[in-house]
Structure formats: C-alpha cells, structure tokens
Design an enzyme around this catalytic site. Structure first.
Site, PDB file in Angstrom:
ATOM      1  N   ARG A  56       2.233   8.571  -6.730  1.00  0.00           N
ATOM      2  CA  ARG A  56       1.830   9.879  -7.282  1.00  0.00           C
ATOM      3  C   ARG A  56       2.104  10.032  -8.774  1.00  0.00           C
ATOM      4  NH1 ARG A  56      -1.304  10.452  -2.996  1.00  0.00           N
ATOM      5  NH2 ARG A  56      -0.322  11.333  -1.138  1.00  0.00           N
ATOM      6  N   ASP A  76       1.186   2.764   3.735  1.00  0.00           N
ATOM      7  CA  ASP A  76       0.332   3.846   3.219  1.00  0.00           C
ATOM      8  C   ASP A  76       1.182   5.089   2.954  1.00  0.00           C
ATOM      9  OD1 ASP A  76      -1.874   5.202   2.310  1.00  0.00           O
ATOM     10  OD2 ASP A  76      -2.800   5.489   4.270  1.00  0.00           O
ATOM     11  N   ASN A 132      -5.218   9.758   7.250  1.00  0.00           N
ATOM     12  CA  ASN A 132      -6.552   9.180   7.188  1.00  0.00           C
ATOM     13  C   ASN A 132      -6.450   7.675   6.967  1.00  0.00           C
ATOM     14  OD1 ASN A 132      -9.348   9.135   7.110  1.00  0.00           O
ATOM     15  ND2 ASN A 132      -9.418   9.397   4.891  1.00  0.00           N
ATOM     16  N   HIS A 157       3.608  14.313   0.211  1.00  0.00           N
ATOM     17  CA  HIS A 157       2.990  15.594  -0.130  1.00  0.00           C
ATOM     18  C   HIS A 157       4.055  16.680  -0.178  1.00  0.00           C
ATOM     19  CE1 HIS A 157      -1.121  14.248  -0.045  1.00  0.00           C
ATOM     20  NE2 HIS A 157      -1.017  13.803   1.193  1.00  0.00           N
ATOM     21  N   HIS A 203       1.635   5.148  -2.268  1.00  0.00           N
ATOM     22  CA  HIS A 203       1.177   6.138  -3.248  1.00  0.00           C
ATOM     23  C   HIS A 203       2.424   6.718  -3.922  1.00  0.00           C
ATOM     24  CE1 HIS A 203      -2.989   6.158  -1.675  1.00  0.00           C
ATOM     25  NE2 HIS A 203      -2.390   5.905  -0.522  1.00  0.00           N
ATOM     26  N   HIS A 216       0.841  -1.203   0.000  1.00  0.00           N
ATOM     27  CA  HIS A 216       0.000   0.000   0.000  1.00  0.00           C
ATOM     28  C   HIS A 216       0.875   1.252   0.000  1.00  0.00           C
ATOM     29  CE1 HIS A 216      -3.974   1.896   1.585  1.00  0.00           C
ATOM     30  NE2 HIS A 216      -3.213   2.837   1.028  1.00  0.00           N
TER      31      HIS A 216
END
Length: 425
Positions: A65, A306, A279, A310, A63, A61
């Site tokens: 991007r 996760d 989250n 950012h 990201h 899991h």
C-alpha cells in the site's frame, strides 16, 4: 552480519538437503553447512535443536500500500508483519497510488525499503501504463529499476492482443508476467462465490467460469507466444486442471494459490463477515480439495498470501460495498504447515512452495542455503501453539478471517543477511 544456527533440521530442497546441520553465516552470506561447526569468538548463536531451518521464506504476492495508501499499510509495518510470519523477502504489487508503472516509483519503493524495511522488498511493476489496460508500460525501464515482475494485479489485462504483446516483450527482456485472471463481464457485480450460499444470503455471485475462462486464455496466449506466464491466486477446480494439462504439453505456465483457498469455503461468508470477502472469492469444498491436490502434485508452484490490508472503515460496512482482501503474512505458515500435519505435503514440498519456487519464478538470488548464498534463513517451531489476536498482529490492518483461531507452528527466528530481524516472544 555473522550468525551460527546450531543443531536444527535443515531442509533445503534446492540442494536436496534434509539433515541435522549447523549453518554458519559470515558477512551476510552462507559460509558453511555442516555438523559441529565452530564460529569466530563473539559470533551470535541460535540453538535450533528441535526446530526446522529453511532458506528464507518468500511471499511473491503482497500489497504494501505504499506509496499513497499508507493508512492501510506501509513498507515498515508490512515488513514487520512479513518478518513475524517468517518471510525474509516479499514482492509487492503495483496497485498503489500512484501505481508502479515508472522507474521513479519503483526506485522510491526500493530506496524506502532499504531504510525502513526489516526484510527484502522486491517491487512488481505494471503491465500497462497506469494499470489501465490500454498500452504497455515501459517494462524495460521497470526491470532496470529493480522490478522482478509485471502485473496489473487487482484486475486482468482484458485486451487479448495487448496481453499477447506483453508476454512476447517480457520474454525478450526476461521479466515475469503475473496475471490476475478473471473475466470481468462474468464477475459483474458479484461479491462472493456463486452457489448455494450466495443464493441463501441474497448476495450476487461470481461463477467459477470467470476464473477458468481467463486462466485458459493466458495459457493459450503463453503457448502461442512461447512465453512464460504466472497465474496469481488460482482458486477453482477448473483452473488447476487447466494449468495441469498445460504443463503436461509443455506450456511455460506457473501458478500460485493462497492459504485461504485451501482452508476456507464460502461458508465463511455466513454472517456477512467482510473479513471473508476477497477476490477471487472463497469457493467450495471441491475447490479446496483441488488446491490441496494441485499443491501436492506440483501443478501449483507456490503458496503466496495476497496480503491485502484495509482500514476498518473499509471493512466495517455492508458486505456489498466492503473492499476485497485480507491480511495474511502472519497466518500463512501455520495454515500451510497444517497440510503437512494432514499428510498432504511433506516439509520439503512446503519449503519449495514457500521459498525455492517463488525465487525461481521471480528470478531472485534467494531460496537456497548454498555456500555463498545470501544469508536469509527462517527457523520454524512446527509445534508452537498460538492464537491469532488482532492486537498482536504486526500489520497496520487487522482484516483477517482467522482472528481467534488457534494455530500450530510459527517462525521463531527470521534472519535477513545474517541479522535476526524477528524473534518470537
């Protein structure tokens, strides 16, 4: 690629192995495990004496991007971060721009990873078209393109009938459905865990019931459909209890949690630190204990990061408007090893949680050092001490709540198909 890894403590739960052995890799696959192995002349060698040798770690899991949000992370930088964390394989979530809901986007990621990634990159496709929760994506096409699971991660599939059909269809074609489980009506405008700390800070809270209710729905839908479901990033006492009870009655449910959910509580939000905003949100001490207990008793099947990079402009703002998520690939292993140091897990359990089980859940031909298996290996120094510094993180983004923390344990060699792609300095 050929490689000899000599004298390490080989831990491979897939074979029930925990012994001091050599590992010989030839042409990118495991050729032999044994003591005092000889390799052809000129074969590179790693002295793993005093180190732990495991099947390559798998983060199911992350990201990355890419495409569309490369200012936060891209396949090259994300894979460097993974390699530095000891991960030989990652599964990347579909909430990119555009989202991974077509064969074309899945193929783009796979092809780009082949040329730019240091580690194996397996895409996760969307459950619904556009990730909008309105109609099912072409799951068959996504699987054919190389997707190893489907998810609308970042938000749930709110329509229960649609989720039922997704589970039934995915069962038919043999692809894993991964649920981001939360009741959005209960989440509302919440930005952290609902409780004493949120009240004291004057921030809107997200109740534990938002997660528990959604996890319960997925369990009942999976039970009704006779289909498997995987629950992403569980974080509450209740969700662990729901999954535990479901497994006991034979429901085909698996789940994961992340290191921050067994390490940090909502107290980390004090000071309005946006690097502690994610989250689901950081919860209570009781929830931390539930995550540790669930990992120990097999309720929780996997540890996944996760990893959610950012840009500073998206975090250096008021807490209410900061984006959710933290980078986690490079801190996952030491935070997880702490559970071993505390006596909550043994090393065999940890390797299962971080390699063997993720491979099983996603149907990957990884997570083992069996002869003939792909030569993906992680070599770990459990005693190596280091400090988390933003400038030294390989990720393009630095949004970690663990900056400045002193860690113990890290990957010192990451090996993909017999090639060393990372070596600790």
């Amino acid at each position: 690629m050929n490689l000899l890894i000599k004298g390490g403590r080989v831990i491979d739960p897939s074979q029930g192995i925990d012994a001091n052995l050599d590992v010989l890799i030839a042409d990118g696959v495991v050729l032999e495990l044994g003591q005092g192995l000889a390799a052809p002349e000129g074969t590179p060698a790693i002295d793993a004496g005093g180190l732990i040798v495991t099947p390559g770690l798998i983060d199911m899991h992350v990201h990355l991007r890419d495409p569309g949000l490369e200012y936060k992370e891209d396949i090259a930088t994300g894979s460097r971060s993974a390699a530095a964390g000891g991960f030989t394989s990652v599964a990347c979530m579909p909430n990119t721009s555009p989202v991974i809901d077509s064969k074309a986007i899945a193929s783009y990621i796979i092809n780009k990873a082949k040329s730019e990634a240091l580690v194996n990159v397996f895409p996760i496709g969307c459950i619904t078209k556009g990730g909008k929760g309105e109609s099912l994506a072409e799951m068959g096409e996504l699987k054919e393109a190389g997707c190893v699971g489907v998810s609308d991660d970042g938000k749930p599939v709110c329509n229960s009938e649609l989720m039922r059909r997704a589970l039934e269809y995915a069962k038919g074609i043999g692809i894993t459905v991964i649920s981001h489980s939360e009741d959005l009506a209960l989440v509302g405008e919440g930005v952290m865990n609902e409780g004493f700390v949120s009240t004291e800070l004057g921030l809107k809270g997200i109740p534990w019931a938002a997660e528990d209710i959604a996890v319960a729905r997925e369990v009942y839908l999976a039970e009704f459909a006779g289909a498997p479901v995987h629950i992403a990033h569980i974080s509450t006492v209740g969700s662990a209890r729901i999954v535990r009870n479901a497994k006991a009655r034979g429901v085909k449910v698996t789940c994961e949690t992340a290191p921050h959910y067994f390490t940090l509580t909502d107290e980390a939000v004090r000071g309005y630190d946006t690097n502690a905003k994610m989250n689901p949100p950081l919860r209570s001490a009781a929830d931390i204990e539930a995550m540790k207990a669930g990992l120990a008793d097999g309720t929780i099947d996997a540890i996944a990061t996760d990893h959610a990079p950012h840009h500073p402009d998206e975090k250096d703002v008021e807490f209410n408007v900061a984006l959710n998520g933290i980078v986690g690939l490079e801190t996952s292993l030491p935070l997880s090893l702490k559970l071993v140091e505390e006596g909550r897990l043994d090393l065999n359990q940890l390797v299962s949680l971080m390699s063997c089980n993720p491979a099983k859940i996603l149907g990957l031909d990884r997570g083992t050092l069996k002869v003939g298996a792909v030569g993906d290996v992680t070599v770990i120094d459990p005693a190596k001490e280091w400090q988390v510094e933003a400038a030294k993180l390989e990720s393009k983004s630095k949004n970690s709540p663990f900056l400045g923390w002193k860690m113990k344990g890290r990957a010192v060699y990451t090996v993909v198909k017999g090639q060393v792609v990372y070596q600790a300095g």
